[in-house]
Design an enzyme around this catalytic site. Structure first.
Site, mmCIF file in Angstrom:
data_model
loop_
_atom_site.group_PDB
_atom_site.id
_atom_site.type_symbol
_atom_site.label_atom_id
_atom_site.label_comp_id
_atom_site.label_asym_id
_atom_site.label_seq_id
_atom_site.Cartn_x
_atom_site.Cartn_y
_atom_site.Cartn_z
ATOM 1 N N HIS A 141 24.985 -1.852 -8.430
ATOM 2 C CA HIS A 141 25.788 -2.034 -7.651
ATOM 3 C C HIS A 141 26.817 -3.479 -8.507
ATOM 4 C CE1 HIS A 141 27.734 -2.668 -4.324
ATOM 5 N NE2 HIS A 141 27.299 -4.097 -3.898
ATOM 6 N N GLU A 142 26.074 -3.893 -9.418
ATOM 7 C CA GLU A 142 26.861 -5.489 -9.344
ATOM 8 C C GLU A 142 27.746 -5.156 -10.767
ATOM 9 O OE1 GLU A 142 26.829 -7.825 -7.159
ATOM 10 O OE2 GLU A 142 25.423 -6.960 -5.619
#
Length: 297
Positions: A141-142
């Site tokens: 996600h990051e």
């Protein structure tokens, strides 16, 4: 966006494009009002824009300092570096710097003005709570934020709000070169327009932030092929956040826009003013990704 293997979403991209267009239209209208009415107030505007650009340029250093995080080498955190190495190879993107923040707050964030000048940071709290697949889901996600240049996008989007906020607070003190009888109404017009622009840009920027969080969830889940791991991480983190002392959550509240999940959620107007979608909405999207991949949640 740099070319990577992160999967895009046409619907989300269209919604983000619409919000960006509306923000651009606000820029045009607001700029026209300032040009028509302002005198030396333009100096203040330049200062605020410069501060916004400085925040963008030094975003990685500011964020790491806010969380008292330290960069770590592969020798200091081999497992964490190994995960990021694998994900970056899978996504075909440059590897960011890696940092750890020594706090029990279970969270993670990515920041930096470009993929080559970025950093991904995890807290010791999230590393203790998540298993390998869950942490990998959070990191994917990051890394999606990094690949999509979300820090640059959100900094540019928020600059108009910073400018309007500045003028809303201080505009009545700047008469510019106008000291005649018309200066009062002119300043009132600027103040009222600034107030309206600040409110509208605040709502639009928050909407853009929520879309980008959904996009990062979706892209990260498709990259790893394990949406259930990301869903499990979301559920664990949101549940454990309630057991963190309120004073610790409030100390980290300024980082909410960067975090994987916000430290403190606003109870009133949460949907309209929140930087992140609700947990329910994020889990619902991950369930659709799981169905698309033919894997049960």
């Amino acid at each position: 966006m740099a070319k990577t293997r992160f999967r895009s979403d046409g619907g989300l991209t269209a919604r983000m494009g619409l919000v960006a267009f509306l923000l651009g239209a606000l820029y045009v209208v607001f700029g026209g009002v300032l040009i028509y009415y302002s005198g030396s107030m333009a100096i203040g505007a330049v200062i605020v824009i410069a501060l916004g650009l400085g925040q963008w340029y030094f975003s990685d250093k500011i964020a790491l300092a806010s969380m008292r995080a330290r960069e770590v080498t592969p020798e200091q955190a081999p497992e964490l570096h190994g995960m990021i190495d694998r994900l970056c190879a899978l996504a075909d993107m440059p590897k960011p710097r890696v940092a750890i923040a020594d706090t029990d707050l279970p969270n993670a964030f990515a920041t930096g003005r470009s993929p080559k000048k970025s950093v991904v940071c995890v807290t010791t709290g999230i590393m203790r709570r998540l298993d390998g697949e869950e942490l990998e889901g959070v990191l994917s996600h990051e890394l999606s934020h990094v690949a999509h240049r979300d820090v640059a996008v959100m900094t540019v989007a928020s600059t108009l709000g910073l400018l309007a906020g500045f003028i809303t607070r201080w505009g009545m003190f700047f008469g510019g070169g106008r000291r005649d009888n018309n200066s009062g109404p002119a300043l009132l017009v600027i103040w009222l327009v600034s107030l309206a622009v600040y409110a509208i840009s605040f709502v639009l920027t928050r909407a853009l932030s929520r879309y980008r969080e959904l996009s990062a969830d979706r892209s990260g889940a498709y990259l790893t092929g394990k949406p259930s791991a990301l869903a499990s991480a979301l559920t664990k983190i949101s549940g454990d956040m309630a057991r963190i002392p309120t004073r610790d959550l409030r100390a980290a509240e300024s980082m909410n826009a960067f975090f994987f999940t916000p430290a403190i959620k606003s109870e009133s107007f949460s949907t309209l003013f929140s930087t992140h979608p609700s947990i329910e909405k994020r889990l619902e999207q991950l369930s659709r990704v799981s169905a698309d991949l033919g894997r049960p949640m």
